[in-house]
Design a protein around this motif. Sequence first.
Motif, PDB file in Angstrom:
ATOM      1  N   LYS A   1       0.837  -1.214   0.000  1.00  0.00           N
ATOM      2  CA  LYS A   1       0.000   0.000   0.000  1.00  0.00           C
ATOM      3  C   LYS A   1       0.867   1.258   0.000  1.00  0.00           C
ATOM      4  O   LYS A   1       0.664   2.173  -0.810  1.00  0.00           O
ATOM      5  CB  LYS A   1      -0.925   0.000   1.217  1.00  0.00           C
ATOM      6  CG  LYS A   1      -1.741   1.294   1.376  1.00  0.00           C
ATOM      7  CD  LYS A   1      -2.616   1.252   2.617  1.00  0.00           C
ATOM      8  CE  LYS A   1      -1.853   1.504   3.885  1.00  0.00           C
ATOM      9  NZ  LYS A   1      -1.530   2.929   4.117  1.00  0.00           N
ATOM     10  N   ILE A   2       1.856   1.286   0.884  1.00  0.00           N
ATOM     11  CA  ILE A   2       2.745   2.456   0.986  1.00  0.00           C
ATOM     12  C   ILE A   2       3.537   2.632  -0.312  1.00  0.00           C
ATOM     13  O   ILE A   2       3.708   3.757  -0.813  1.00  0.00           O
ATOM     14  CB  ILE A   2       3.690   2.302   2.193  1.00  0.00           C
ATOM     15  CG1 ILE A   2       2.889   2.378   3.497  1.00  0.00           C
ATOM     16  CG2 ILE A   2       4.781   3.362   2.176  1.00  0.00           C
ATOM     17  CD1 ILE A   2       3.679   1.955   4.721  1.00  0.00           C
ATOM     18  N   ALA A   3       4.007   1.525  -0.880  1.00  0.00           N
ATOM     19  CA  ALA A   3       4.786   1.598  -2.128  1.00  0.00           C
ATOM     20  C   ALA A   3       3.953   2.187  -3.262  1.00  0.00           C
ATOM     21  O   ALA A   3       4.424   3.050  -4.017  1.00  0.00           O
ATOM     22  CB  ALA A   3       5.281   0.205  -2.506  1.00  0.00           C
ATOM     23  N   LEU A   4       2.705   1.734  -3.390  1.00  0.00           N
ATOM     24  CA  LEU A   4       1.841   2.239  -4.453  1.00  0.00           C
ATOM     25  C   LEU A   4       1.520   3.724  -4.266  1.00  0.00           C
ATOM     26  O   LEU A   4       1.382   4.472  -5.240  1.00  0.00           O
ATOM     27  CB  LEU A   4       0.548   1.415  -4.512  1.00  0.00           C
ATOM     28  CG  LEU A   4       0.691   0.006  -5.105  1.00  0.00           C
ATOM     29  CD1 LEU A   4      -0.540  -0.842  -4.801  1.00  0.00           C
ATOM     30  CD2 LEU A   4       0.923   0.074  -6.611  1.00  0.00           C
ATOM     31  N   GLN A   5       1.406   4.145  -3.028  1.00  0.00           N
ATOM     32  CA  GLN A   5       1.150   5.564  -2.758  1.00  0.00           C
ATOM     33  C   GLN A   5       2.404   6.404  -3.009  1.00  0.00           C
ATOM     34  O   GLN A   5       2.352   7.434  -3.683  1.00  0.00           O
ATOM     35  CB  GLN A   5       0.669   5.738  -1.310  1.00  0.00           C
ATOM     36  CG  GLN A   5      -0.721   5.178  -1.056  1.00  0.00           C
ATOM     37  CD  GLN A   5      -1.097   5.166   0.421  1.00  0.00           C
ATOM     38  OE1 GLN A   5      -0.244   4.986   1.289  1.00  0.00           O
ATOM     39  NE2 GLN A   5      -2.384   5.345   0.714  1.00  0.00           N
ATOM     40  N   TYR A   6       3.530   5.954  -2.475  1.00  0.00           N
ATOM     41  CA  TYR A   6       4.777   6.702  -2.593  1.00  0.00           C
ATOM     42  C   TYR A   6       5.218   6.829  -4.053  1.00  0.00           C
ATOM     43  O   TYR A   6       5.667   7.889  -4.504  1.00  0.00           O
ATOM     44  CB  TYR A   6       5.855   6.010  -1.752  1.00  0.00           C
ATOM     45  CG  TYR A   6       7.249   6.538  -1.940  1.00  0.00           C
ATOM     46  CD1 TYR A   6       7.556   7.880  -1.690  1.00  0.00           C
ATOM     47  CD2 TYR A   6       8.290   5.688  -2.337  1.00  0.00           C
ATOM     48  CE1 TYR A   6       8.847   8.361  -1.855  1.00  0.00           C
ATOM     49  CE2 TYR A   6       9.580   6.160  -2.492  1.00  0.00           C
ATOM     50  CZ  TYR A   6       9.856   7.497  -2.257  1.00  0.00           C
ATOM     51  OH  TYR A   6      11.129   7.976  -2.423  1.00  0.00           O
ATOM     52  N   ALA A   7       5.070   5.743  -4.825  1.00  0.00           N
ATOM     53  CA  ALA A   7       5.557   5.714  -6.205  1.00  0.00           C
ATOM     54  C   ALA A   7       4.818   6.703  -7.109  1.00  0.00           C
ATOM     55  O   ALA A   7       5.333   7.085  -8.162  1.00  0.00           O
ATOM     56  CB  ALA A   7       5.439   4.303  -6.771  1.00  0.00           C
TER      57      ALA A   7
END
Length: 417
Positions: free
Chosen positions: A164-170
């Motif tokens: 979830k964090i990766a998809l948001q950060y990216a």
Amino acid sequence: MNLLIKSATIIDPSSPFHKQENDILIENGCIKKISKKIKNPNNLKEIKLDNLHISQGWFDTSVSFGEPGFEERETIKNGLETAAKSGFTKVAVNPNTYPVADNKSAIEFIKNKANNTATSLFPIGCLTKNAESKDLAELFDMQNSGAIAFGDYNNPIVNANLLKIALQYAQNFDALILSFPQDNSIAGYGLANEHINSTKLGLKGIPSLAEEMQVARDLFILEYTNGKLHIPTISTAKSVKLIKEAKNKGLNVSCSVAAHHLVLTDDELASFDGNTKVLPPLRTAKDVKALIKGINDGVIDMITSDHNPIDIEHKKVEYNNAKFGTIGMESLFGSLNKVIPLETLVTCLTTNPRNRFNIENSFINEGEKANITLFNPDFEYEFSLNNIYSTSKNSIFLNKKLNGKVYGIISNNKIVL
């Protein structure tokens, strides 16, 4: 590089010369002229080959080379030569090296090893540090150093919150996130598809549920984050259905399938040949049919070789102990040429993956860079060790009948035939 290609049938749906037989004049690495007959007063090198067809240069989105750390399996130099002879002008290289490619220095090392080659190399960086699914790696730094996407090759993102964090950060730098479709708590120590054949042979199974649970989870997280996700090498009918539903919802998702999953089933397990041990495992005929339909319907965006060289010490052993993986670049075209319509196959190897991974397209048209794959779609042969250019010989297609011969490539102002 100046040369003249004679009597080539062009397969490029985006080109005004699609399905036409023409001569192609190339000057200084660019397509100067396309016409029915082009004279050669300057005695340029001519390419005349049997039943010659050409398309945009092919792009393989999942290739492993080993270097650094596993040079005995494949070096970057030999891997890129293998790619060129197999028809690929571009390859995306997985981060499953030793150490893994999870920082900018590792990405720069891999890129620098591929300078001045006919086939262009695009590194994929690890999504998490050490591919351990605990902490995000240095995504932004790696992208600035040349990484085109981020994922832990054949390792699922166990921590749902991390994805979830990766998809948001990216989203801050428009990066593509890859998530391998397997729930290890269900797959466990499985070796092959959980079905009749694995039961008969006494092999611990990996249920299709292990893939489908992970795909469903990842799609839920994608919908929540509005991120940009690619699911590599799906292998089951239900996965195709789930991704189709997600695309109908408008989610920003793409997926690929490995060539062997479009051709072979878990009937291959009867030989106990370590080369048939791949991840995801070979599935059933029903799954193969659904995957081919997914390609033809446009649900599956791209096809990859999932080329993964493994040395003989880790393949020619008991099935339990063999490592997962098969080489596949040399056999991809011949294995699929009569399974997938030629235009569809070319699109899944060119325009679709390039658009998704944000790689420049070069069409077969006057004024474009010469980025070309040359092949003969009507050439039947038995795939043998003589057809393998890779250092490792672990091909799942050994001794199988293939149809379609690759002549080589023209790319980066170089020619490999």
